[in-house]
Design an enzyme around this catalytic site. Sequence first.
Site, mmCIF file in Angstrom:
data_model
loop_
_atom_site.group_PDB
_atom_site.id
_atom_site.type_symbol
_atom_site.label_atom_id
_atom_site.label_comp_id
_atom_site.label_asym_id
_atom_site.label_seq_id
_atom_site.Cartn_x
_atom_site.Cartn_y
_atom_site.Cartn_z
ATOM 1 C CE LYS A 1 2.310 -2.362 -4.359
ATOM 2 N NZ LYS A 1 2.096 -1.981 -2.971
ATOM 3 N N GLY A 2 0.086 1.789 -7.340
ATOM 4 C CA GLY A 2 -0.881 2.028 -8.415
ATOM 5 C C GLY A 2 -0.779 3.439 -8.948
ATOM 6 C CE LYS A 3 0.663 10.378 -7.242
ATOM 7 N NZ LYS A 3 0.517 11.639 -6.568
ATOM 8 C CD GLN B 1 0.715 -8.782 -2.646
ATOM 9 O OE1 GLN B 1 1.391 -9.449 -3.403
ATOM 10 N NE2 GLN B 1 -0.529 -8.484 -2.907
ATOM 11 C CG ASP C 1 -1.898 -1.170 1.202
ATOM 12 O OD1 ASP C 1 -2.206 -1.676 0.109
ATOM 13 O OD2 ASP C 1 -2.318 -1.591 2.290
ATOM 14 C CD GLU C 2 4.714 -0.432 -0.281
ATOM 15 O OE1 GLU C 2 3.848 -0.735 -1.144
ATOM 16 O OE2 GLU C 2 5.315 -1.283 0.386
ATOM 17 C CB VAL D 1 2.507 16.418 -2.385
ATOM 18 C CG1 VAL D 1 3.987 16.508 -2.057
ATOM 19 C CG2 VAL D 1 2.240 16.941 -3.800
ATOM 20 N N GLY E 1 -4.570 -4.136 -3.811
ATOM 21 C CA GLY E 1 -5.544 -3.090 -4.138
ATOM 22 C C GLY E 1 -4.749 -1.859 -4.523
ATOM 23 C CG ASN F 1 -2.733 -10.677 -2.507
ATOM 24 O OD1 ASN F 1 -2.734 -10.461 -3.715
ATOM 25 N ND2 ASN F 1 -1.713 -11.214 -1.877
ATOM 26 C CB THR G 1 -5.835 3.654 -4.848
ATOM 27 O OG1 THR G 1 -6.116 2.646 -3.889
ATOM 28 C CG2 THR G 1 -6.983 4.643 -4.937
ATOM 29 N N GLY H 1 4.043 12.421 1.598
ATOM 30 C CA GLY H 1 4.725 13.448 2.384
ATOM 31 C C GLY H 1 3.715 14.434 2.961
#
Length: 424
Positions: free
Chosen positions: A16-18, A224, A13-14, A413, A40, A38, A42, A332
């Site tokens: 990655k998708g964005k 993940q 959930d760092e 940001v 997700g 598993n 975003t 940030g």
Amino acid sequence: MAVDLLLGLQWGDEGKGKIVDVLTSKYDIIARFQGGPNAGHTLVFNGKKHVLHTIPSGIFHDETVNLVGNGVVIDPVIFKKELDKLDEQNVDYKSSLLISRKAHIILPTHRLLDAASEASKGKAKIGSTLKGIGPTYMDKTGRNGIRVGDIELDGWEKKYRALAKKHEAMIAFYNVDVQYDLEELETEFFEAIETLKSLTFIDSEDYLHKAQKSEKSILAEGAQGSLLDIDFGTYPFVTSSNTTAAGACTGLGIAPNKIGEVYGIFKAYTTRVGSGPFPTELFDEVGETMGRVGHEFGATTGRARRCGWLDLVALKYACAVNGVTQLIMMKGDVLSGFNTLKVCTSYNYKGETISHLPYNIESENVTPIYTELKGWKEDLTSMTEASQMPKELNDYIAFLEKELEIPITVVSVGPDRKQTIVRK
Ligand code: GDP
Ligand code: IMO
Ligand code: MG
């Protein structure tokens, strides 16, 4: 042409998708290499939020091919739901979405087995997303799995039936309360299989080798994070695949010497969803503020994410395991307003100061040792240029770069595509 990788360096959930979405315009092909629903991921653009689970995050770009690689496990039912959402948005994926014949299929009974296994563990449960990931990878390594290529062949249903029957016996063996109606689950499953069959299946390693030869640019999208890696994560509180750089080699058929940039993504603080050790976890109002301001709720399960300070011991470890060449710092903006920021730079491990990630990182063995830095007050969310960033944020970044010895080239940001600052 070398293949670039993008990987999460923490517990997932760092963001990655964005970032895959932001980087997609630079690539011809985006390829997912492991994990399954598993995940997700975003994406936010034009005022709308999209969550992808199995489909690569380049899917909203018309010119890009999106490949679901052999290392991925696919739940046809969830996949169909993802496709339905894309249909609602009029996204034309028919020719741009490709699936590896070697990807494994999650059966309804894999999900049930996941639930039974977790229920049998009681308090020691992993906190799995219950999507059937562990049982599907177990069948893969146990050489019993059903692959996408199988569903093109006559008679695969026989193989399905034998496996589902075995799973039912295993579920009974757990002797826990898992209620299900297999007939109903199978109706949905076989319908979804038909939808899956309407897509293009390929021998993806061959496709990628040819693409590399013809100078196509490829970005491998991880799911993940490194601390959830089956080998290098906080075992057993991990997922069942290699989430690290090596996973892109096995999950796509990319040779190690063909890897180019390795983008490592991390949040400016740390989160974790599910069980397992988390040395810098906060149980006070600071952690609560991070969770509230950062909207830290799982994109797949909606569970609240545990929050804590940035852990450089763990981050250094992840950078080393992956060979990270560029760092991308996310969220940030969530740290705006704290007077003091803490960064864990070493651990007190059984009375000794250490700077590597030891075998046991449970709280009884490890106490984080922090360096304090001055926080920033400014709202970062409308900043688009590095020149607008406050001094304290620049100092925070400079401190991390010095410790990690890797440049932070992008600072995010806000959730939107546009809220992305490229530094160098
Ligand atoms: P992924 O699994 O790595 O793709 O990450 P998730 O989508 O599960 O979780 C990241 C969450 O943070 C999502 O809700 C994103 O919309 C959001 N997000 C991404 N980058 C930023 C950022 O820089 N600032 C803020 N405030 N939110 C972000
Ligand atoms: P993305 O790609 C965060 C966690 C679960 C659980 C453990 C095992 O969105 O970053 P599993 O369902 O694999 O059996 O769960 O791993 N987990 C994730 N946490 N982000 C994810 O994916 C995750 N995928 C699995 O919460 O602790
Ligand atoms: Mg996620």
